[in-house]
Design an enzyme around this catalytic site. Structure first.
Site, mmCIF file in Angstrom:
data_model
loop_
_atom_site.group_PDB
_atom_site.id
_atom_site.type_symbol
_atom_site.label_atom_id
_atom_site.label_comp_id
_atom_site.label_asym_id
_atom_site.label_seq_id
_atom_site.Cartn_x
_atom_site.Cartn_y
_atom_site.Cartn_z
ATOM 1 N N HIS A 138 4.462 15.283 14.991
ATOM 2 C CA HIS A 138 5.295 16.371 14.481
ATOM 3 C C HIS A 138 4.853 17.648 15.202
ATOM 4 C CE1 HIS A 138 6.573 19.338 11.417
ATOM 5 N NE2 HIS A 138 7.391 18.411 10.951
ATOM 6 N N ASP B 26 -2.912 13.267 10.274
ATOM 7 C CA ASP B 26 -1.822 13.955 9.589
ATOM 8 C C ASP B 26 -1.161 12.936 8.650
ATOM 9 O OD1 ASP B 26 0.672 14.857 8.858
ATOM 10 O OD2 ASP B 26 1.287 15.478 10.869
ATOM 11 N N GLN C 250 3.395 12.053 6.069
ATOM 12 C CA GLN C 250 4.399 11.010 5.785
ATOM 13 C C GLN C 250 3.825 9.810 5.061
ATOM 14 O OE1 GLN C 250 7.620 10.962 5.916
ATOM 15 N NE2 GLN C 250 7.667 13.017 6.752
ATOM 16 N N LYS D 122 5.950 15.985 -0.352
ATOM 17 C CA LYS D 122 6.442 14.666 0.105
ATOM 18 C C LYS D 122 6.085 13.581 -0.921
ATOM 19 C CE LYS D 122 6.722 16.221 4.618
ATOM 20 N NZ LYS D 122 7.889 16.372 5.443
ATOM 21 N N CYS E 225 11.609 17.746 14.112
ATOM 22 C CA CYS E 225 10.378 18.443 14.527
ATOM 23 C C CYS E 225 9.495 17.535 15.385
ATOM 24 C CB CYS E 225 9.573 18.947 13.331
ATOM 25 S SG CYS E 225 10.392 20.261 12.462
HETATM 26 N N1 PMP Z 1 3.513 16.215 9.907
HETATM 27 C C1 PMP Z 1 4.463 15.331 9.623
HETATM 28 C C2 PMP Z 1 4.342 13.930 10.141
HETATM 29 C C3 PMP Z 1 5.541 15.716 8.825
HETATM 30 O O1 PMP Z 1 6.502 14.836 8.537
HETATM 31 C C4 PMP Z 1 5.615 17.040 8.326
HETATM 32 C C5 PMP Z 1 6.789 17.505 7.465
HETATM 33 N N2 PMP Z 1 8.039 17.156 7.957
HETATM 34 C C6 PMP Z 1 4.588 17.922 8.665
HETATM 35 C C7 PMP Z 1 3.556 17.477 9.450
HETATM 36 C C8 PMP Z 1 4.595 19.348 8.184
HETATM 37 O O2 PMP Z 1 4.471 19.389 6.794
HETATM 38 P P1 PMP Z 1 4.700 20.770 6.007
HETATM 39 O O3 PMP Z 1 6.009 21.309 6.500
HETATM 40 O O4 PMP Z 1 4.733 20.340 4.566
HETATM 41 O O5 PMP Z 1 3.555 21.654 6.335
#
Ligand code: PMP
Length: 405
Positions: free
Chosen positions: A122, A199, A202, A225, A363
């Site tokens: 991401h 990270d 997910q 999430k 993203c």
């Molecule tokens: N890493 C991953 C794999 C994600 O899916 C997301 C959220 N889409 C994030 C990081 C960022 O999370 P947040 O917007 O809650 O900070």
């Protein structure tokens, strides 16, 4: 609680609403999950009955709020099997946690040190490391992935050397659903003395990571999430790292003593928790964890795997439909395109039928560049989704294809 889907769905008020005259079919869970009334009730209870600032008050409300907030930290520690509660740092979410670690390493890394990220990150697990490299002169290396959307482990091993200081990888890809072999990745990194940040944005709604077993150095996730509210998450860091890294932000709560000549910092976790935190968010995160554990992660995983298998089979019946992310270890995400049709157009038409999916690059632009596509349609499932909802998705996609071809 046994897995009673009807009862589970009745816990989520939003699932009974209509969108554009159709029952809502919410398949955008990888972006954010819906919230059960147990979590909504925890929020209402906090603001109705014991809202107060924490840690610094002797009055009853402040003590009640402090106890509830710290109880949530202990609950989260137990859930993730962290050794100490002080290793759980409340953050504003995954992105905040990653930036906090990157900031800490800006005083540790030297020119020529190497950082490894994976090809399926991401943006929040790419951009902070690029900024860190610019600041320190460290070099960013990338673990490639193959056509199936699986990391090439042999290439990862080749990238590792005594120059490697940090490895960053997501547990589960938000764009593809691939589950990465993080235990093996951590073991290999540790053999060359590198630290690993995983990270878990997910993963934590689908599986329950055991942080001590993984022996991971840093693990980040977001409550939203996992049926919790937005604007709160956690950063787990091994206590030794917590003592070593510089604080991210200065302010109240994170100090031991302040004079105009010198300030000393508080110990963990407060050193990294400057300012008034999201008190209600932390408490509601605890309530979300209780809720998920009551259903049980084995039951959640089994149901979501059934949804994924059924959706994959049904969607692949549609001519010209291609799924991205076809590796053997996968969860809850179907990312796809139909030949000759822009993903945004499919998303718009299925929304008219009450179905919420996400379209775009999610993203994760490097993944889209790899497949040479502008984006995908992404349906992502949670334990409260049903096989009938998968049927509704498949029928809507067929309808969209007919209208757009
Ligand atoms: N890493 C991953 C794999 C994600 O899916 C997301 C959220 N889409 C994030 C990081 C960022 O999370 P947040 O917007 O809650 O900070």
């Amino acid at each position: 609680m046994s897995f009673n889907l009807q009862k589970i769905r009745s816990d989520f008020p939003i699932l009974s609403r209509e969108v554009n005259g159709y029952p809502l079919v919410y398949l955008d869970n990888a972006a954010t999950s819906q919230k059960p009334k147990q979590v909504i009730d925890a929020i209402v209870d906090y603001y109705s009955n014991y809202n107060a600032n924490i840690h610094r008050g002797v009055h009853t409300l402040s003590q009640e709020a402090t106890d509830a907030y710290e109880a949530a930290r202990h609950k989260i520690q137990a859930h993730f099997n962290a050794k100490e509660a002080c290793e759980i740092i409340f953050t504003a979410g995954t992105t905040h946690g990653i930036n906090l670690v990157a900031n800490g390493f800006s005083e540790i890394l030297k020119k020529g040190d190497e950082i490894i990220v994976s090809a399926m990150e991401h943006h929040s697990n790419i951009v902070p490391w690029q900024m860190l490299c610019e600041k320190t002169g460290a070099v960013l290396k990338v673990i490639p992935m193959n056509e199936e959307g699986v990391l090439v482990f042999s290439e990862y091993k080749k990238l590792l050397s005594n120059k490697t200081k940090l490895v960053f990888v997501n547990h589960i890809s938000n764009a593809l659903g691939t589950i990465n072999p993080i235990k093996k990745i951590i073991e290999k990194a540790h053999q060359v003395g590198a630290a690993v940040l995983v990270d878990g944005a997910q993963s934590c709604s689908h599986i329950k990571p055991d942080l001590q077993k993984l022996d991971v150095d840093f693990y980040v996730t977001s409550a939203h999430k996992m049926c919790g509210p937005t604007g709160v998450g956690i950063l787990y860091m091994k206590e030794a790292w917590g003592n070593k890294l510089a604080p991210y932000q200065g302010g109240g709560e994170m100090i031991a003593e302040v004079t105009f000549e010198k300030t000393t910092y508080a110990g963990l976790p407060h050193k990294f928790e400057a300012g008034t935190p999201n008190i209600c968010g932390g408490i509601a995160f605890g309530a979300a964890i209780d809720y998920l554990n009551e259903i049980g992660f084995e039951a959640i995983e089994a149901h979501e795997n059934e949804l994924l298998k059924y959706a994959t089979e049904q969607l692949l019946e549609i001519e010209g439909l291609k799924i991205y992310g076809t590796g053997p270890d996968k969860t809850s995400v179907v990312s796809f395109n139909i030949e000759g049709i822009h993903p945004y157009d499919i998303g718009t038409i299925v929304d008219k039928l009450g179905i919420a999916v996400r379209t775009g690059h999610h993203c994760a632009q490097p993944i889209m560049d790899f497949y040479k596509i502008p984006g995908t349609v992404r349906a992502s499932f949670a334990f409260y989704n049903t096989l009938e909802e998968v049927d509704a998705l498949v029928n809507a996609v067929k309808k969209a294809k007919m209208m757009l071809s």
